[in-house]
Design a protein around this motif. Sequence first.
Motif, PDB file in Angstrom:
ATOM      1  N   THR A  35      56.188 -43.585   1.145  1.00  0.00           N
ATOM      2  CA  THR A  35      57.186 -43.038   2.724  1.00  0.00           C
ATOM      3  C   THR A  35      57.502 -41.655   2.359  1.00  0.00           C
ATOM      4  O   THR A  35      57.120 -40.906   3.404  1.00  0.00           O
ATOM      5  CB  THR A  35      57.547 -44.514   2.740  1.00  0.00           C
ATOM      6  OG1 THR A  35      56.744 -45.420   2.890  1.00  0.00           O
ATOM      7  CG2 THR A  35      58.431 -44.673   4.286  1.00  0.00           C
ATOM      8  N   PHE A  36      58.505 -42.502   1.581  1.00  0.00           N
ATOM      9  CA  PHE A  36      59.570 -41.397   1.445  1.00  0.00           C
ATOM     10  C   PHE A  36      58.930 -39.884   0.782  1.00  0.00           C
ATOM     11  O   PHE A  36      59.391 -39.183   1.482  1.00  0.00           O
ATOM     12  CB  PHE A  36      60.398 -41.409   0.228  1.00  0.00           C
ATOM     13  CG  PHE A  36      61.146 -42.679   1.061  1.00  0.00           C
ATOM     14  CD1 PHE A  36      62.464 -42.287   1.987  1.00  0.00           C
ATOM     15  CD2 PHE A  36      61.566 -44.084  -0.076  1.00  0.00           C
ATOM     16  CE1 PHE A  36      63.344 -43.431   2.200  1.00  0.00           C
ATOM     17  CE2 PHE A  36      62.692 -44.902   0.951  1.00  0.00           C
ATOM     18  CZ  PHE A  36      63.484 -45.047   1.471  1.00  0.00           C
ATOM     19  N   ILE A  37      58.374 -39.728   0.140  1.00  0.00           N
ATOM     20  CA  ILE A  37      57.346 -38.591  -0.290  1.00  0.00           C
ATOM     21  C   ILE A  37      57.146 -37.777   1.315  1.00  0.00           C
ATOM     22  O   ILE A  37      56.897 -36.852   1.535  1.00  0.00           O
ATOM     23  CB  ILE A  37      56.382 -38.648  -1.583  1.00  0.00           C
ATOM     24  CG1 ILE A  37      57.482 -39.094  -2.767  1.00  0.00           C
ATOM     25  CG2 ILE A  37      55.945 -36.872  -1.556  1.00  0.00           C
ATOM     26  CD1 ILE A  37      56.387 -38.950  -3.825  1.00  0.00           C
ATOM     27  N   LEU A  38      56.221 -38.477   1.870  1.00  0.00           N
ATOM     28  CA  LEU A  38      55.218 -38.333   3.081  1.00  0.00           C
ATOM     29  C   LEU A  38      55.653 -37.998   4.491  1.00  0.00           C
ATOM     30  O   LEU A  38      55.846 -37.095   4.959  1.00  0.00           O
ATOM     31  CB  LEU A  38      54.750 -38.822   3.680  1.00  0.00           C
ATOM     32  CG  LEU A  38      52.839 -39.664   2.674  1.00  0.00           C
ATOM     33  CD1 LEU A  38      52.272 -40.490   2.946  1.00  0.00           C
ATOM     34  CD2 LEU A  38      52.649 -38.038   2.775  1.00  0.00           C
ATOM     35  N   ALA A  39      57.344 -38.020   4.555  1.00  0.00           N
ATOM     36  CA  ALA A  39      58.220 -38.316   5.513  1.00  0.00           C
ATOM     37  C   ALA A  39      58.945 -36.581   4.526  1.00  0.00           C
ATOM     38  O   ALA A  39      60.190 -36.389   5.811  1.00  0.00           O
ATOM     39  CB  ALA A  39      59.327 -39.826   5.575  1.00  0.00           C
ATOM     40  N   THR A  40      59.238 -36.568   3.614  1.00  0.00           N
ATOM     41  CA  THR A  40      59.593 -35.082   3.653  1.00  0.00           C
ATOM     42  C   THR A  40      59.135 -33.432   4.121  1.00  0.00           C
ATOM     43  O   THR A  40      58.450 -34.033   4.959  1.00  0.00           O
ATOM     44  CB  THR A  40      60.235 -35.038   2.169  1.00  0.00           C
ATOM     45  OG1 THR A  40      58.512 -34.309   2.034  1.00  0.00           O
ATOM     46  CG2 THR A  40      60.353 -35.217   1.568  1.00  0.00           C
ATOM     47  N   PRO A  41      59.841 -32.861   4.708  1.00  0.00           N
ATOM     48  CA  PRO A  41      59.841 -31.509   5.345  1.00  0.00           C
ATOM     49  C   PRO A  41      58.778 -30.666   4.890  1.00  0.00           C
ATOM     50  O   PRO A  41      57.544 -30.315   5.482  1.00  0.00           O
ATOM     51  CB  PRO A  41      60.511 -30.943   5.859  1.00  0.00           C
ATOM     52  CG  PRO A  41      61.841 -31.672   5.687  1.00  0.00           C
ATOM     53  CD  PRO A  41      61.422 -32.962   4.510  1.00  0.00           C
ATOM     54  N   LEU A  42      58.916 -31.227   3.260  1.00  0.00           N
ATOM     55  CA  LEU A  42      57.491 -30.453   2.387  1.00  0.00           C
ATOM     56  C   LEU A  42      55.662 -30.818   2.584  1.00  0.00           C
ATOM     57  O   LEU A  42      54.936 -30.432   2.360  1.00  0.00           O
ATOM     58  CB  LEU A  42      58.128 -30.652   1.248  1.00  0.00           C
ATOM     59  CG  LEU A  42      57.345 -29.854  -0.149  1.00  0.00           C
ATOM     60  CD1 LEU A  42      56.967 -27.993   0.284  1.00  0.00           C
ATOM     61  CD2 LEU A  42      57.589 -30.181  -1.373  1.00  0.00           C
ATOM     62  N   CYS A  43      55.933 -32.222   3.199  1.00  0.00           N
ATOM     63  CA  CYS A  43      54.581 -32.648   3.453  1.00  0.00           C
ATOM     64  C   CYS A  43      53.995 -33.028   4.424  1.00  0.00           C
ATOM     65  O   CYS A  43      52.843 -33.140   5.259  1.00  0.00           O
ATOM     66  CB  CYS A  43      54.952 -34.485   2.851  1.00  0.00           C
ATOM     67  SG  CYS A  43      54.904 -34.470   1.150  1.00  0.00           S
ATOM     68  N   SER A  44      55.321 -33.195   5.972  1.00  0.00           N
ATOM     69  CA  SER A  44      54.808 -33.408   6.793  1.00  0.00           C
ATOM     70  C   SER A  44      55.961 -32.850   8.376  1.00  0.00           C
ATOM     71  O   SER A  44      56.545 -32.260   7.176  1.00  0.00           O
ATOM     72  CB  SER A  44      54.889 -35.284   7.171  1.00  0.00           C
ATOM     73  OG  SER A  44      55.975 -35.341   6.910  1.00  0.00           O
ATOM     74  N   LYS A  45      55.410 -32.574   9.381  1.00  0.00           N
ATOM     75  CA  LYS A  45      56.242 -32.043  10.396  1.00  0.00           C
ATOM     76  C   LYS A  45      56.573 -32.686  10.722  1.00  0.00           C
ATOM     77  O   LYS A  45      57.035 -33.916  10.938  1.00  0.00           O
ATOM     78  CB  LYS A  45      54.882 -31.775  11.507  1.00  0.00           C
ATOM     79  CG  LYS A  45      53.357 -30.400  10.441  1.00  0.00           C
ATOM     80  CD  LYS A  45      52.736 -30.036  12.030  1.00  0.00           C
ATOM     81  CE  LYS A  45      51.531 -29.444  11.944  1.00  0.00           C
ATOM     82  NZ  LYS A  45      51.211 -29.005  13.524  1.00  0.00           N
ATOM     83  N   GLU A  46      57.421 -32.223  12.411  1.00  0.00           N
ATOM     84  CA  GLU A  46      59.459 -33.005  12.213  1.00  0.00           C
ATOM     85  C   GLU A  46      58.809 -35.081  13.342  1.00  0.00           C
ATOM     86  O   GLU A  46      59.335 -35.457  13.414  1.00  0.00           O
ATOM     87  CB  GLU A  46      59.927 -31.931  13.501  1.00  0.00           C
ATOM     88  CG  GLU A  46      60.257 -31.133  12.766  1.00  0.00           C
ATOM     89  CD  GLU A  46      60.923 -30.544  13.665  1.00  0.00           C
ATOM     90  OE1 GLU A  46      61.292 -30.784  15.217  1.00  0.00           O
ATOM     91  OE2 GLU A  46      62.142 -28.560  13.116  1.00  0.00           O
TER      92      GLU A  46
END
Length: 467
Positions: A35-46
């Motif tokens: 969850t925390f990895i996918l929530a980073t700007p490196l993985c997903s949009k705003e």
Amino acid sequence: MRFSKTINLKQAWYRRLSVPQFTIATGFLIVVVGTFILATPLCSKEDVGLWESFFTATSAITVTGLTIIDIGNDLTIFGQMILALLLLIGGLGLMAITTFLQGFVISGTELRTRLDKGKTLDEFGVGGVGKTFRGIVLTATVLICIGAFFLFYFGFNNISNLRERFWAALFHSISAYNNAGFGLWADSMQSYRNNWVVNVVVILLIILGGLGWRVTSDLWMNRKNFSFRKLSLHTRLVIRTSALLITLGTVGLLVTESIGQGYFFSEISLLERLVTSLFESVSARTAGFTNMPISVQSITDSGLLLLMTLMFIGASPGGTGGGIKTTTIAALMAATRSTLRGQDDVIIRNRQISDKIVLKAVGITVGSLVFVLVMALLITMNNSFEGKELFSFLEILFTCISAFATVGFDLGVTEQLSHFGQFVLVVGMFVGRLGILLLLSAIWQMLNTGSMHIHNRVGYPREDLYV
């Protein structure tokens, strides 16, 4: 001294966890990290926040495919890679991986405890550890690479960019083998409905992933001088049941949508109807890919009921899919047949099935039915806005079965649900992937912590019960 005591207390806490409890804890930990990895700007949009990442990570770990974001647009390439990694972790066996993690964090485990853990894991469909797990990974790697090869060279030819085509081929091969249903396009596989290569490759990957390690291993071991009779009862039963369900699902969907004048089927040719019925029949058993619109407008109620039945049964033990499993429904059908014949024992292919297996099949089915109904009840209670119902009960029940059986079919309900309704689906996906019996076992062991397990040697008088 205080630091060493703290470490010893933590080790003692880990040692007290049973395999079901450790599996649930590890699964939850992987979901949180994902969850925390996918929530980073490196993985997903705003637009993708913690809640969207939490729902997506849970759906990936449980190889479900339900999503409230657009995977192809809302996730970056790196985010899509992380998602594929989560699919591999969930599909190759969350419980098998936790066995190795448990070996690293817990030391000093007694031999008896290790044997009990191995037995417990085998009962929950892992199929063993060590050498077997390496075999599972090797088999998955080979099949995924073969699938990606055919999709790249013969399937996704309309994608001119070679890098995009390669990633699309690899991602969908991973998703198909793991029965996940995640796609990089919003319409899933509907754009490739008339592409035979894409349809055949995806269908084969779904079937091979759903058969389970025991079946593929048995087939490989008997590849020389192959004879169907030499295969184990489990393998023969899984193959026969799977083939029967695929056939009945294909014919059933073709008949219900043709006779019932389904909106979508009325606009395509007979050959397209046959291919679509076969694809959806295979995909309904926990894969979640679609090559036709899935909605109450495009499919008749009888077609939706058929899909719910296929979803609830699901794949086979040790496979990458969910559901109550093919062997469970086979054991129940065999018990029904024995009852009608007046037999005292359950017989399958001239082999007597133990009462313990039949009771387990009953427990899985009843527990799963009750759990799905509770899910539907909770969502129904929160299914109104300004005095009007948002969804019909059929839509809600369909979505709950899809989540619990880790299928990923969606009638357009998931994204419109409140956070409470989506959380109910999250719990359903998690429980459905791990297994209802594993959850109940973990809860039972937690409630009975500290009590010694004593085999009951007391016999009780028999008495008839009218049913």
